[in-house]
Design a protein around this motif. Sequence first.
Motif, PDB file in Angstrom:
ATOM      1  N   LEU A   1       4.223   9.659   0.306  1.00 35.10           N
ATOM      2  CA  LEU A   1       5.530   8.296   0.493  1.00 35.10           C
ATOM      3  C   LEU A   1       5.382   8.430   2.090  1.00 35.10           C
ATOM      4  O   LEU A   1       5.878   9.444   2.582  1.00 35.10           O
TER       5      LEU A   1
ATOM      6  N   MET B   1       3.561   1.598  -1.661  1.00 30.64           N
ATOM      7  CA  MET B   1       4.102   2.006  -3.064  1.00 30.64           C
ATOM      8  C   MET B   1       2.921   2.307  -3.649  1.00 30.64           C
ATOM      9  O   MET B   1       3.222   3.528  -4.629  1.00 30.64           O
ATOM     10  N   LEU B   2       1.678   1.822  -3.671  1.00 30.45           N
ATOM     11  CA  LEU B   2       0.444   2.286  -4.348  1.00 30.45           C
ATOM     12  C   LEU B   2       0.040   3.751  -3.968  1.00 30.45           C
ATOM     13  O   LEU B   2       0.057   4.677  -4.913  1.00 30.45           O
ATOM     14  N   ASN B   3       0.290   4.096  -2.497  1.00 31.19           N
ATOM     15  CA  ASN B   3       0.075   5.578  -2.197  1.00 31.19           C
ATOM     16  C   ASN B   3       1.024   6.502  -2.782  1.00 31.19           C
ATOM     17  O   ASN B   3       0.793   7.568  -3.416  1.00 31.19           O
ATOM     18  N   ALA B   4       2.314   6.126  -2.905  1.00 32.41           N
ATOM     19  CA  ALA B   4       3.379   6.890  -3.581  1.00 32.41           C
ATOM     20  C   ALA B   4       3.168   7.101  -5.226  1.00 32.41           C
ATOM     21  O   ALA B   4       3.167   8.113  -5.874  1.00 32.41           O
ATOM     22  N   CYS B   5       2.629   5.906  -5.759  1.00 31.85           N
ATOM     23  CA  CYS B   5       2.447   6.146  -7.192  1.00 31.85           C
ATOM     24  C   CYS B   5       1.107   6.838  -7.463  1.00 31.85           C
ATOM     25  O   CYS B   5       1.073   7.633  -8.477  1.00 31.85           O
ATOM     26  N   TYR B   6      -0.033   6.578  -6.894  1.00 31.31           N
ATOM     27  CA  TYR B   6      -1.232   6.863  -7.048  1.00 31.31           C
ATOM     28  C   TYR B   6      -1.436   8.454  -6.382  1.00 31.31           C
ATOM     29  O   TYR B   6      -2.205   9.292  -6.920  1.00 31.31           O
ATOM     30  N   HIS B   7      -1.075   8.770  -5.291  1.00 35.47           N
ATOM     31  CA  HIS B   7      -1.437   9.764  -4.528  1.00 35.47           C
ATOM     32  C   HIS B   7      -0.258  10.701  -4.075  1.00 35.47           C
ATOM     33  O   HIS B   7      -0.261  11.575  -3.635  1.00 35.47           O
ATOM     34  N   GLU B   8       0.883  10.338  -4.589  1.00 35.11           N
ATOM     35  CA  GLU B   8       2.165  10.933  -4.388  1.00 35.11           C
ATOM     36  C   GLU B   8       2.355  11.298  -2.849  1.00 35.11           C
ATOM     37  O   GLU B   8       3.100  12.047  -2.339  1.00 35.11           O
TER      38      GLU B   8
ATOM     39  N   GLN C   1       0.612  -1.134  -0.108  1.00 36.04           N
ATOM     40  CA  GLN C   1       0.070   0.202   0.041  1.00 36.04           C
ATOM     41  C   GLN C   1       0.869   1.104  -0.033  1.00 36.04           C
ATOM     42  O   GLN C   1       0.517   2.150  -0.403  1.00 36.04           O
TER      43      GLN C   1
END
Length: 135
Positions: free
Chosen positions: A74, A65-72, A63
């Motif tokens: 980290l 990684m996904l937060n970093a990718c989709y919501h910027e 999650q």
Amino acid sequence: MAKEVLRSLTVKQYMARDIVTFKPDTGVMDAIHTLITRRVSGAPVVDDHGNVVGILSEKDCMQVMLNACYHEELGGKVSEYMKTDVQAIEAETSIVEAAEMFNSSPVRRFPVVDDNSLVGQISRRDVLRALEKIW
């Protein structure tokens, strides 16, 4: 004979004692680094009294990684990503009962507690070591 021997073995005899743990306020990126460098797929999260309050797994960290990718976004704290519905096992539990728990659960490891305090961790592989020993 093997049946009696297996039933006499306890989780305490086969659990890992030197385990990775995290605090709820540990930075999740630090926790991920620890999981990678220590080559473990998850670890219990404990409070200041040694009580298990959660568990953080590699899957939970996806999650991040996904937060970093989709919501910027980290980072964050372990408490934001850990699972809190942790099933622990008592140190004096028989290894057979541990095998039954693993057989009916998708988890790969259980925190081991004694009087609600973390004393170790038992994995599927640890249980299999008990079986191998009596072979």
